[in-house]
Design an enzyme around this catalytic site. Structure first.
Site, PDB file in Angstrom:
ATOM      1  N   THR A  47      49.103  20.004  46.774  1.00 37.16           N
ATOM      2  CA  THR A  47      49.203  21.262  46.039  1.00 37.16           C
ATOM      3  C   THR A  47      50.421  22.006  46.580  1.00 37.16           C
ATOM      4  O   THR A  47      51.138  21.500  47.438  1.00 37.16           O
ATOM      5  CB  THR A  47      47.937  22.123  46.224  1.00 37.16           C
ATOM      6  OG1 THR A  47      47.922  22.653  47.557  1.00 37.16           O
ATOM      7  CG2 THR A  47      46.676  21.289  45.991  1.00 37.16           C
ATOM      8  N   CYS A  48      50.631  23.231  46.109  1.00 36.51           N
ATOM      9  CA  CYS A  48      51.792  23.974  46.590  1.00 36.51           C
ATOM     10  C   CYS A  48      51.664  24.325  48.062  1.00 36.51           C
ATOM     11  O   CYS A  48      52.668  24.624  48.715  1.00 36.51           O
ATOM     12  CB  CYS A  48      51.979  25.249  45.760  1.00 36.51           C
ATOM     13  SG  CYS A  48      50.533  26.328  45.722  1.00 36.51           S
ATOM     14  N   ASN A  49      50.457  24.278  48.597  1.00 28.19           N
ATOM     15  CA  ASN A  49      50.265  24.683  49.989  1.00 28.19           C
ATOM     16  C   ASN A  49      49.751  23.580  50.898  1.00 28.19           C
ATOM     17  O   ASN A  49      49.465  23.837  52.071  1.00 28.19           O
ATOM     18  CB  ASN A  49      49.288  25.870  50.061  1.00 28.19           C
ATOM     19  CG  ASN A  49      49.963  27.162  49.654  1.00 28.19           C
ATOM     20  OD1 ASN A  49      51.095  27.416  50.035  1.00 28.19           O
ATOM     21  ND2 ASN A  49      49.293  27.955  48.846  1.00 28.19           N
ATOM     22  N   SER A 115      42.357  27.927  51.259  1.00 28.80           N
ATOM     23  CA  SER A 115      43.524  28.265  50.455  1.00 28.80           C
ATOM     24  C   SER A 115      44.258  29.463  51.035  1.00 28.80           C
ATOM     25  O   SER A 115      43.683  30.279  51.760  1.00 28.80           O
ATOM     26  CB  SER A 115      43.103  28.587  49.019  1.00 28.80           C
ATOM     27  OG  SER A 115      42.528  27.470  48.389  1.00 28.80           O
ATOM     28  N   GLN A 122      42.604  27.665  41.100  1.00 22.88           N
ATOM     29  CA  GLN A 122      43.199  26.389  40.735  1.00 22.88           C
ATOM     30  C   GLN A 122      42.743  25.215  41.599  1.00 22.88           C
ATOM     31  O   GLN A 122      42.811  24.069  41.173  1.00 22.88           O
ATOM     32  CB  GLN A 122      44.726  26.497  40.801  1.00 22.88           C
ATOM     33  CG  GLN A 122      45.314  27.418  39.746  1.00 22.88           C
ATOM     34  CD  GLN A 122      46.809  27.608  39.940  1.00 22.88           C
ATOM     35  OE1 GLN A 122      47.237  28.351  40.820  1.00 22.88           O
ATOM     36  NE2 GLN A 122      47.595  26.935  39.130  1.00 22.88           N
ATOM     37  N   ALA A 196      56.471  25.817  31.991  1.00 21.10           N
ATOM     38  CA  ALA A 196      55.421  26.256  31.066  1.00 21.10           C
ATOM     39  C   ALA A 196      54.071  25.616  31.364  1.00 21.10           C
ATOM     40  O   ALA A 196      53.219  25.530  30.496  1.00 21.10           O
ATOM     41  CB  ALA A 196      55.833  25.942  29.624  1.00 21.10           C
ATOM     42  N   GLY A 197      53.877  25.186  32.607  1.00 19.94           N
ATOM     43  CA  GLY A 197      52.584  24.612  32.978  1.00 19.94           C
ATOM     44  C   GLY A 197      51.569  25.691  33.299  1.00 19.94           C
ATOM     45  O   GLY A 197      51.758  26.876  32.985  1.00 19.94           O
TER      46      GLY A 197
END
Length: 435
Positions: A47-49, A115, A122, A196-197
């Site tokens: 994920t982004c993290n 998180s 998400q 645009a996700g």
């Protein structure tokens, strides 16, 4: 149960390190197969993290200590080979959780307790997608498959029962909080959303509802850009026209998932040359980053990345402290329940195989003895002899059975199979339960 996870996240590694181990959804099947080739089939959660690599612990025989787990070593070899990164660059940022700690960790991840933004929406979908990708690649071997199925259930239960998911905040929506903190009101400001996700949509939603005047969307697939822009009565610009679009924008949010920079320094410099007296606020929430870091050195440009969301998340964490405590309690209980359930399953096939083999030997020797006696025993005596041999066998196997139930590690189970030559292909007869 021998499972492990090796990984890094926003607490252990800076963004510059995290993005080097990032894998987009497009390349996930390839990465899963590559990891399997190193002897550690498993699940990859990026994920982004975080970038986390889950596997069932492979065991190698060690002359001194029996069986030795080598999963973390093999995953590190995979990281070096697949990402082409020296181990010394990342090793100090990695964490390793095994067995009970691994179970608790994935339950906390799925419940959003690990998180950056507590209670974010998400992560449960990201865990689900990671698991489904591993299932499709046929790398989600047992017991990992059981573990991820239960993690998804625990994540949903925790969000439903503890209130931690009430008024959820995501990294994308935190963009609006950061902008308001730095700029004040968003009234009359134009926002350029690059990508645009789902992340782009959440960012657009947060900024639009915070007062932004106009949402402009750029995406490689034009139709996706138009679909997103329509939701906010916005408009689109060609992806090739990002530079010119920045001339009019007040805020840029980028989240494309591209493996390379999509916004270069020269592009922003040219745009700022046409607006020297207006500042440009840029937020890059992509991992790997979408925007070249040197953009932050351009006069009147304020560049923020995903790690700048951390202080926004601290306020959110304080608000949800009580819910987080309840969620932690739920995760701990779910961990204990899952481990006990797994323990009840792990030893049973070996115990049943051991008893079945012993019973086959007993029956064979009993029949040979009866034939040799050639009718010298009465029916009652044959029955008594049969009962006696059964009782001897049961008492003899009692202690090994208890031991295996109480020491259900792969090492003990594998050693038992070798010691008694229990074929892994032997199937227990019927649905017998071991006492």
């Amino acid at each position: 149960m021998e499972v492990l996870v090796l990984g890094l996240n926003h607490r252990t590694a800076p963004l510059a390190v995290r993005e080097r181990l990032s894998i987009t959804q497009e390349y996930l099947p390839e990465a899963l197969k590559a990891m399997e080739s190193y002897g550690v089939p498993g699940v990859i959660l990026c994920t982004c993290n975080r970038s986390e690599f889950y596997a069932t612990e492979p065991l190698e025989r060690n002359s001194e200590s029996g069986f030795l787990g080598v999963g973390d070593r093999r995953i590190k070899q995979f990281l070096v080979g697949y990402f082409g990164i020296p181990l010394v660059d990342v090793e100090r940022h990695l964490y390793l959780h095994q067995n009970t700690d691994c179970v608790r960790h994935i339950f906390r991840v799925a419940s959003s307790l690990d998180s950056m933004i507590l209670g974010e929406e998400q992560i449960i979908g990201q865990v689900r997608d990671a698991f489904h990708a591993a299932v499709a690649a046929e790398t989600a071997k047992q017991p990992l498959s059981f573990l991820f199925q239960r993690a998804l259930r625990v994540g949903r239960q925790v969000r439903r029962n503890t209130g931690i998911g009430a008024n959820p905040l995501s990294v994308s929506r935190a963009c609006a909080e950061l902008v308001k903190e730095k700029l004040g009101s968003l009234d009359g400001l134009q926002v350029l959303v690059v990508g645009a996700g789902e992340a782009g949509e959440l960012a657009a939603h947060g900024l639009s509802h915070s007062g932004a005047r106009e949402i402009v969307v750029a995406n490689r697939t034009r139709q996706h850009a138009e679909d997103l822009a329509d939701k906010f009565s916005g408009r689109t610009v060609p992806f090739s026209g990002l530079g010119p679009a920045m001339k009019d924008a007040d805020i840029v949010v980028s989240c494309t998932g591209s493996p390379e920079y999509v916004v270069q320094t020269e592009m922003v410099e040219e745009a700022m040359a046409h607006r020297p007296d207006r500042s440009l606020f840029i937020i890059d929430i992509a991992v790997p980053r979408d925007i070249e870091p040197a953009v932050g050195n351009i006069p009147n440009v304020m560049l923020h990345d995903i790690d700048d969301m951390d202080h926004v998340s601290q306020a959110n964490r304080q608000e949800k402290l009580l819910q987080a405590q309840h969620a932690e309690e739920s995760v701990n209980l779910a961990t204990d329940e899952f481990l006990e359930w797994r323990r009840s399953l792990e030893a049973l096939p070996t115990v049943v195989a051991l008893r079945d083999k012993a019973e086959r030997i007993r029956e064979s020797e009993f029949e040979k003895t009866i034939k040799k006696l050639n009718g010298k025993l009465s029916a009652a005596e044959v029955t008594s002899l049969d009962a006696m041999t059964r009782a001897i066998l049961k008492k003899f196997l009692h202690d090994p059975t208890v031991f295996l139930k109480e020491h259900r590690t792969n090492g003990h189970l594998e050693l038992t199979k070798e010691l008694f030559q229990l074929s892994s292909e032997e199937k227990p007869e019927g649905n017998r339960q071991a006492d």
